[in-house]
Structures are given as structure tokens and as C-alpha cells.
Write a protein that holds these residues in place. Sequence first.
Motif, short mmCIF file in Angstrom:
data_model
loop_
_atom_site.label_atom_id
_atom_site.label_comp_id
_atom_site.label_asym_id
_atom_site.label_seq_id
_atom_site.Cartn_x
_atom_site.Cartn_y
_atom_site.Cartn_z
N VAL A 57 -1.14 10.65 -7.94
CA VAL A 57 -1.13 9.76 -6.78
C VAL A 57 -1.12 8.31 -7.22
CG1 VAL A 57 -2.52 8.94 -4.83
CG2 VAL A 57 -2.22 11.38 -5.19
N VAL A 58 -1.89 7.98 -8.27
CA VAL A 58 -1.94 6.60 -8.76
C VAL A 58 -0.58 6.16 -9.27
CG1 VAL A 58 -2.92 5.09 -10.52
CG2 VAL A 58 -4.40 6.66 -9.28
N VAL A 59 0.05 7.02 -10.08
CA VAL A 59 1.37 6.68 -10.61
C VAL A 59 2.38 6.57 -9.48
CG1 VAL A 59 3.27 7.48 -12.07
CG2 VAL A 59 0.93 7.70 -12.86
N ALA A 60 2.35 7.50 -8.54
CA ALA A 60 3.29 7.48 -7.42
C ALA A 60 3.13 6.22 -6.58
CB ALA A 60 3.09 8.72 -6.55
N ALA A 61 1.89 5.73 -6.48
CA ALA A 61 1.64 4.56 -5.64
C ALA A 61 1.98 3.25 -6.33
CB ALA A 61 0.17 4.55 -5.21
N THR A 62 1.93 3.23 -7.67
CA THR A 62 2.11 1.97 -8.39
C THR A 62 3.44 1.87 -9.12
OG1 THR A 62 0.95 2.91 -10.32
CG2 THR A 62 -0.36 1.68 -8.72
N ALA A 63 4.05 3.00 -9.46
CA ALA A 63 5.32 2.97 -10.19
C ALA A 63 6.47 3.19 -9.21
CB ALA A 63 5.32 4.01 -11.29
N ASP A 64 7.68 3.33 -9.75
CA ASP A 64 8.82 3.54 -8.87
C ASP A 64 8.92 5.00 -8.44
OD1 ASP A 64 9.81 4.87 -11.08
OD2 ASP A 64 11.19 3.29 -11.65
N ARG A 65 9.91 5.29 -7.60
CA ARG A 65 10.04 6.62 -7.01
C ARG A 65 10.27 7.68 -8.10
NH1 ARG A 65 13.71 5.52 -3.72
NH2 ARG A 65 12.68 5.53 -1.69
N ALA A 66 11.12 7.38 -9.07
CA ALA A 66 11.44 8.36 -10.12
C ALA A 66 10.19 8.73 -10.92
CB ALA A 66 12.51 7.80 -11.04
N ALA A 67 9.38 7.72 -11.26
CA ALA A 67 8.15 7.99 -12.03
C ALA A 67 7.20 8.85 -11.22
CB ALA A 67 7.49 6.68 -12.42
N GLY A 68 7.11 8.60 -9.92
CA GLY A 68 6.24 9.40 -9.07
C GLY A 68 6.67 10.85 -8.99
N VAL A 69 7.98 11.07 -8.88
CA VAL A 69 8.51 12.43 -8.82
C VAL A 69 8.24 13.18 -10.12
CG1 VAL A 69 10.61 13.81 -8.66
CG2 VAL A 69 10.27 11.88 -7.10
N VAL A 70 8.52 12.52 -11.25
CA VAL A 70 8.30 13.15 -12.55
C VAL A 70 6.83 13.48 -12.75
CG1 VAL A 70 8.38 12.78 -15.05
CG2 VAL A 70 10.33 12.11 -13.62
N THR A 71 5.95 12.55 -12.39
CA THR A 71 4.52 12.77 -12.56
C THR A 71 4.02 13.92 -11.68
OG1 THR A 71 4.25 10.41 -13.00
CG2 THR A 71 2.27 11.65 -12.51
#
Length: 203
Positions: free
Chosen positions: A1-15
Motif C-alpha cells: 500500500v505504501v509503495v502504491a500510494a507513493t510510487a507510480d502506477r507500474a511500481a504499485g502493480v508490481v509490488t
Amino acid sequence: VVVAATADRAAGVVTALVAALSYNFFHTEPYRSLRINDGGDILTVCLLIVIGLVVSEISARARTALKASTRHGDAERALERSAELLAGGASVTEMWDAIRHDLIRLMRVADCRFENASGPPGSITELPLVSRSGTLDARRRIWVDSGFQLTESGAAIPVCFAGVVLGQIVLIPRAGSGSVKDERRLAVALADQFAIALAVARH
């Protein structure tokens, strides 16, 4: 959730996918396998993916809205500055310096120049035109992260006053940068203010 909220869409999906697969591999039976025996674990894995995707999408939309709001604010300030200079009787040179600075910054172009219609033959370069509605007269359009990219040769904004073409502003593109219709409409509005300054100076 932290990565999805602070990084871009692609990083959130991968995480989200990595989190779900890691949970599946290490914390569900049979352990260290991607197989799942329990229905509750299947639901948990699916929820990990869904939550990551939803937060990524919400955050991406929020960042887009914030970026658009910032651009609108910058556009308003640019118009206010040029209008203030025009009302204060600024010279054509002062007007052009201010407008050129704002065009380069707001349109994210490498440079821009003014071509005077009253100059010698060949002073006006034939280029795709930016219309008053902000559309770009180009057959091939390339979308980049920030909007449609100008053609490799650039684009021109006609500078007109009372139906007379005084010249054009040539926008020189920057690789990987684009503009949206509202930004191009702003550029036309700035060109209109420069046209008024030129007309006043000539009379």
C-alpha cells in the motif's frame, strides 16, 4: 500500500503482485509452493492484489489531478504577468522576453523564437500550426507522458492583430516532452497579447 500510494502506477502493480506471490509462497500450505489448499488463503492472495491495484489507481489519479491543478495555476500567473506588462506599456522586447520565458517553461519546449512577417522573404518557416482551439495541425501525433509531442521540426503559433498576420511564434520541441490542449490554448493566448504589443508599438 505504501509503495502504491507513493510510487507510480507500474511500481504499485508490481509490488502488489510480488506481495501476493510472496504470501502465497511463504505463508500458505503447501509452503514454498505457489499452490494453495485453503479457500481463505486464496481470498487473501486475491485481496492483496486487488488492494494494491486499487490504491495504485487512486494515487495515480490524485497525482494527475494535482499536476493539472499546478499547471492551471502556472498558466493563470503567466497570463496575469503578460497582461500586467501590456497594461503598463512595456516595450515589445520586454513583452517577448516574458512570454518566451513562460512558453518555454509551460509548454516544456527546448526554445522558441518570433519570426516577423515584415522581414525579408523566407523569414516565415512553414510548420504545422497550433490552432486557436489548441489542436495541433499534424498528421502523425506521438503521445508522451506529458501530452502530445510536437513534430520534430516544431510548430508555429500565428501572431495576428485585426486580421493581419504580424508573424509567428515557433516552438522548438524537446525530446520526450509534450503538451495538452489547454496548454496550447494558453500559448495562443500569450501570442495574442504579444500581437497587441506589436500593434501598439507599430502605431
